[in-house]
Design a protein around this motif. Structure first.
Motif, PDB file in Angstrom:
ATOM      1  N   CYS A  17       0.751  -1.417  -0.167  1.00  0.00           N
ATOM      2  CA  CYS A  17      -0.114  -0.148   0.036  1.00  0.00           C
ATOM      3  C   CYS A  17       0.892   1.359   0.045  1.00  0.00           C
ATOM      4  CB  CYS A  17      -0.810  -0.001   1.089  1.00  0.00           C
ATOM      5  SG  CYS A  17      -2.164  -1.305   0.957  1.00  0.00           S
ATOM      6  N   ARG A  18       2.020   1.386   0.846  1.00  0.00           N
ATOM      7  CA  ARG A  18       3.054   2.372   0.865  1.00  0.00           C
ATOM      8  C   ARG A  18       3.546   2.744  -0.571  1.00  0.00           C
ATOM      9  NH1 ARG A  18       5.135   0.213   5.532  1.00  0.00           N
ATOM     10  NH2 ARG A  18       7.023   0.184   4.343  1.00  0.00           N
ATOM     11  N   LEU A  50      -3.465   4.447   5.632  1.00  0.00           N
ATOM     12  CA  LEU A  50      -1.873   4.095   5.683  1.00  0.00           C
ATOM     13  C   LEU A  50      -1.607   4.097   7.406  1.00  0.00           C
ATOM     14  CD1 LEU A  50      -0.140   5.410   2.354  1.00  0.00           C
ATOM     15  CD2 LEU A  50      -0.992   3.009   3.321  1.00  0.00           C
ATOM     16  N   GLY A  81      -3.941   8.450   2.381  1.00  0.00           N
ATOM     17  CA  GLY A  81      -2.699   9.002   3.206  1.00  0.00           C
ATOM     18  C   GLY A  81      -2.859   9.305   4.604  1.00  0.00           C
ATOM     19  N   ALA A  82      -4.038   9.837   4.827  1.00  0.00           N
ATOM     20  CA  ALA A  82      -4.270  10.452   6.230  1.00  0.00           C
ATOM     21  C   ALA A  82      -4.945   9.346   7.247  1.00  0.00           C
ATOM     22  CB  ALA A  82      -5.057  11.709   6.099  1.00  0.00           C
ATOM     23  N   ALA A  87      -6.982  10.187  -2.235  1.00  0.00           N
ATOM     24  CA  ALA A  87      -5.471  10.311  -2.017  1.00  0.00           C
ATOM     25  C   ALA A  87      -5.357  10.741  -0.261  1.00  0.00           C
ATOM     26  CB  ALA A  87      -4.897  11.360  -2.647  1.00  0.00           C
ATOM     27  N   ALA A 127       1.089   3.518  -3.455  1.00  0.00           N
ATOM     28  CA  ALA A 127       0.547   4.958  -3.135  1.00  0.00           C
ATOM     29  C   ALA A 127       1.441   5.916  -3.726  1.00  0.00           C
ATOM     30  CB  ALA A 127       0.393   5.071  -1.713  1.00  0.00           C
ATOM     31  N   VAL A 128       2.885   5.896  -3.480  1.00  0.00           N
ATOM     32  CA  VAL A 128       3.841   6.582  -3.969  1.00  0.00           C
ATOM     33  C   VAL A 128       3.750   6.791  -5.434  1.00  0.00           C
ATOM     34  CG1 VAL A 128       6.186   7.397  -3.933  1.00  0.00           C
ATOM     35  CG2 VAL A 128       5.119   6.946  -1.914  1.00  0.00           C
TER      36      VAL A 128
END
Length: 147
Positions: free
Chosen positions: A54-55, A102, A98-99, A94, A58-59
């Protein structure tokens, strides 16, 4: 050039967003099993792997809106309502990832959290936002393609 930008945009969406969506969806049920059986070392390894997927993706997924905006700019569509809606939904997706998703996954992996129901719900919201963007990209209200 427009076809190249569009191709990269679509490929990036498939290659980057797809794995995040699947791995994030798999995380809560695996986390529930891992929390129920803390002595199972395989469950902890699986959680760590899903979180890493996931990390990283996501990037990598940042490429999707970048090439999407470049494509829309080349096509002169930046003012289209459906595109603005998809940009807003992408930004919301996003932000949720992200907030909320994750950090929630990190808390579970690090042993600081156990609220898998909330994490599952947030992951579902993330997935629904991406589904809505996908539908907008296919349907494109006001499109002249006739499809």
């Amino acid at each position: 050039m427009t076809k190249f930008l569009l191709a990269v945009h679509v490929l990036a969406a498939i290659v980057a967003v797809g794995p995040v969506t699947v791995a994030a969806s798999m995380f809560p049920p695996v986390a529930r099993r891992a929390l129920a059986a803390p002595e199972d070392p395989g469950a902890a390894g699986t959680l760590d792997l899903l979180h890493r997927i996931c990390r990283v993706y996501a990037v990598v997924g940042v490429v999707v809106p970048v090439f999407g905006l470049a494509t829309a700019s080349r096509m002169g569509m930046l003012g289209s309502g459906w595109l603005i809606a998809s940009i807003v939904l992408t930004a919301l997706a996003a932000a949720v990832l992200g907030a909320l998703v994750l950090p929630g996954q990190s808390a579970v992996v690090e042993g600081r959290g156990t609220d898998t129901a909330r994490l599952a719900m947030l992951t579902g919201v993330f997935n629904l936002l991406w589904a809505a963007v996908t539908v907008l990209m296919i349907v494109r209200p006001g499109s002249t393609t006739g499809a």
